[in-house]
Design a protein around this motif. Structure first.
Motif, PDB file in Angstrom:
ATOM      1  N   LYS A   1       2.447 -10.381  -8.849  1.00 55.01           N
ATOM      2  CA  LYS A   1       2.884 -11.467  -9.736  1.00 55.01           C
ATOM      3  C   LYS A   1       1.709 -12.309 -10.208  1.00 55.01           C
ATOM      4  N   THR A   2       0.886 -12.747  -9.270  1.00 54.64           N
ATOM      5  CA  THR A   2      -0.306 -13.532  -9.623  1.00 54.64           C
ATOM      6  C   THR A   2      -1.465 -13.162  -8.704  1.00 54.64           C
ATOM      7  N   ILE A   3      -2.677 -13.343  -9.221  1.00 57.66           N
ATOM      8  CA  ILE A   3      -3.882 -13.131  -8.425  1.00 57.66           C
ATOM      9  C   ILE A   3      -4.742 -14.378  -8.551  1.00 57.66           C
ATOM     10  N   GLU A   4      -5.016 -15.008  -7.399  1.00 57.29           N
ATOM     11  CA  GLU A   4      -5.902 -16.163  -7.373  1.00 57.29           C
ATOM     12  C   GLU A   4      -7.179 -15.777  -6.635  1.00 57.29           C
ATOM     13  N   ASN A   5      -8.050 -16.742  -6.395  1.00 55.22           N
ATOM     14  CA  ASN A   5      -9.355 -16.434  -5.815  1.00 55.22           C
ATOM     15  C   ASN A   5      -9.272 -15.677  -4.494  1.00 55.22           C
ATOM     16  N   ARG A   6      -8.375 -16.102  -3.608  1.00 52.42           N
ATOM     17  CA  ARG A   6      -8.312 -15.488  -2.287  1.00 52.42           C
ATOM     18  C   ARG A   6      -6.889 -15.102  -1.882  1.00 52.42           C
ATOM     19  N   SER A   7      -5.986 -15.019  -2.842  1.00 54.35           N
ATOM     20  CA  SER A   7      -4.587 -14.748  -2.524  1.00 54.35           C
ATOM     21  C   SER A   7      -3.945 -13.866  -3.586  1.00 54.35           C
ATOM     22  N   LEU A   8      -3.106 -12.968  -3.127  1.00 45.63           N
ATOM     23  CA  LEU A   8      -2.367 -12.066  -3.990  1.00 45.63           C
ATOM     24  C   LEU A   8      -0.879 -12.332  -3.772  1.00 45.63           C
ATOM     25  N   GLU A   9      -0.163 -12.686  -4.832  1.00 46.56           N
ATOM     26  CA  GLU A   9       1.269 -12.944  -4.720  1.00 46.56           C
ATOM     27  C   GLU A   9       2.043 -11.770  -5.316  1.00 46.56           C
ATOM     28  N   LEU A  10       3.009 -11.251  -4.532  1.00 46.27           N
ATOM     29  CA  LEU A  10       3.819 -10.128  -4.988  1.00 46.27           C
ATOM     30  C   LEU A  10       5.300 -10.472  -4.870  1.00 46.27           C
ATOM     31  N   GLU A  11       6.104  -9.887  -5.738  1.00 47.71           N
ATOM     32  CA  GLU A  11       7.545 -10.122  -5.743  1.00 47.71           C
ATOM     33  C   GLU A  11       8.279  -8.811  -5.447  1.00 47.71           C
ATOM     34  N   LYS A  12       9.277  -8.890  -4.551  1.00 44.62           N
ATOM     35  CA  LYS A  12      10.001  -7.674  -4.155  1.00 44.62           C
ATOM     36  C   LYS A  12      10.870  -7.159  -5.297  1.00 44.62           C
ATOM     37  N   ILE A  13      10.794  -5.856  -5.516  1.00 44.36           N
ATOM     38  CA  ILE A  13      11.621  -5.196  -6.524  1.00 44.36           C
ATOM     39  C   ILE A  13      12.786  -4.456  -5.878  1.00 44.36           C
ATOM     40  N   SER A  14      12.496  -3.734  -4.779  1.00 47.85           N
ATOM     41  CA  SER A  14      13.545  -2.933  -4.150  1.00 47.85           C
ATOM     42  C   SER A  14      13.190  -2.609  -2.713  1.00 47.85           C
ATOM     43  N   CYS A  15      14.185  -2.110  -1.984  1.00 46.71           N
ATOM     44  CA  CYS A  15      14.001  -1.629  -0.618  1.00 46.71           C
ATOM     45  C   CYS A  15      14.941  -0.448  -0.409  1.00 46.71           C
ATOM     46  N   GLU A  16      14.419   0.644   0.118  1.00 47.24           N
ATOM     47  CA  GLU A  16      15.241   1.819   0.357  1.00 47.24           C
ATOM     48  C   GLU A  16      14.837   2.476   1.676  1.00 47.24           C
ATOM     49  N   VAL A  17      15.787   3.188   2.269  1.00 44.39           N
ATOM     50  CA  VAL A  17      15.489   3.969   3.467  1.00 44.39           C
ATOM     51  C   VAL A  17      14.884   5.296   3.021  1.00 44.39           C
ATOM     52  N   LYS A  18      13.655   5.545   3.409  1.00 42.27           N
ATOM     53  CA  LYS A  18      12.978   6.777   3.005  1.00 42.27           C
ATOM     54  C   LYS A  18      12.082   7.257   4.140  1.00 42.27           C
ATOM     55  N   VAL A  19      12.546   8.280   4.861  1.00 37.16           N
ATOM     56  CA  VAL A  19      11.790   8.853   5.974  1.00 37.16           C
ATOM     57  C   VAL A  19      10.938  10.004   5.446  1.00 37.16           C
ATOM     58  N   VAL A  20       9.657   9.958   5.745  1.00 36.50           N
ATOM     59  CA  VAL A  20       8.736  11.022   5.352  1.00 36.50           C
ATOM     60  C   VAL A  20       8.190  11.653   6.635  1.00 36.50           C
ATOM     61  N   ALA A  21       8.633  12.865   6.919  1.00 36.43           N
ATOM     62  CA  ALA A  21       8.233  13.537   8.152  1.00 36.43           C
ATOM     63  C   ALA A  21       8.337  15.036   7.965  1.00 36.43           C
ATOM     64  N   SER A  22       7.674  15.782   8.828  1.00 32.79           N
ATOM     65  CA  SER A  22       7.739  17.239   8.771  1.00 32.79           C
ATOM     66  C   SER A  22       9.138  17.729   9.139  1.00 32.79           C
ATOM     67  N   LYS A  23       9.566  18.806   8.506  1.00 38.03           N
ATOM     68  CA  LYS A  23      10.867  19.396   8.816  1.00 38.03           C
ATOM     69  C   LYS A  23      10.821  20.176  10.127  1.00 38.03           C
ATOM     70  N   VAL A  24       9.617  20.543  10.547  1.00 38.21           N
ATOM     71  CA  VAL A  24       9.429  21.299  11.788  1.00 38.21           C
ATOM     72  C   VAL A  24       8.837  20.374  12.846  1.00 38.21           C
TER      73      VAL A  24
END
Length: 223
Positions: free
Chosen positions: A53-76
């Motif tokens: 959202k904004t970038i200042e000298n020593r801080s980065l501000e972000l705004e949440k867009i979404s949240c989902e359950v997403k597991v990334v793992a080997s099938k074996v």
């Protein structure tokens, strides 16, 4: 970096400072409007998407867009019983084992293992987390320790053994647990004990270091 790992669940607005701010802004050159993914150590299954959202000298501000359950793992699910070698060698290959999807590693004290190596599980976890953020994996490799091969085989009797043998790995299917020796291989007494297990080799004339063998075997099974 496919996602950023946070200590706690983020709120609607996220403020990043310090080294993470420097990395994202100075090194990765992220700017206003860029989208970044996050996971938290509290719940690795949830994947958060934020927008800068904004970038200042020593801080980065972000705004949440979404949240989902997403597991990334080997099938074996592959479990490696690894006779203890120099921890520095283990640390070097651990990120690659994480990337290809190894599920669990049991460190085993064998007859030819050097006895002065200590298992720094916190350090191994930090190495894992760096790898996971790069490759996108959302599950940790499990670690445990056994005092000898006998105890390990007793708990995992279906274990296949990597050693000099007539049969190659291609002659076995659905390998769930594999035992790999340390530098110098298994001692005569260990070889005798392991006679009742299925033993295989890789189809190569080369003699592999322990860490090379672990990586090669895991790759053949998982990839």
């Amino acid at each position: 970096m496919t996602y950023i790992l946070l200590e706690e669940t983020p709120t609607e607005l996220l403020f990043l400072k310090g080294e993470l701010f420097k990395y994202l802004v100075k090194v990765r050159r992220h700017g206003v409007g860029d989208k970044l993914y996050f996971r938290t150590k509290e719940n690795m299954e949830e994947l958060y998407l934020y927008q800068v959202k904004t970038i200042e000298n020593r801080s980065l501000e972000l705004e949440k867009i979404s949240c989902e359950v997403k597991v990334v793992a080997s099938k074996v699910l592959l479990h490696i019983g690894w006779c203890v070698i120099d921890m520095k060698s283990i640390e070097k290959v651990l990120p690659s084992l994480s990337e290809i999807g190894v599920n669990k590693i049991s460190f085993i004290s064998c007859d030819r293992s050097q006895k002065n190596f200590k298992h720094d599980m916190k350090r191994l976890k930090r190495i894992l987390e760096a790898s996971m953020q790069q490759c996108g994996r959302s599950t940790y490799i499990e670690f445990d320790v056994y005092k000898n091969i006998e105890d390990f085989i007793k708990e995992f009797p279906q274990t296949k053994v990597f050693d000099f043998a007539k049969k190659t790995i291609d002659q076995y299917r659905d390998i769930e647990t594999v035992l790999v020796g340390c530098e110098g291989g298994f001692s005569p007494s260990e070889k005798e004990f392991l006679q009742s297990q299925d033993v295989f080799r890789l189809d190569t004339p080369m003699v592999l270091r322990s860490e090379s063998a672990v990586m090669a075997v895991a790759s053949k099974i998982l990839l």
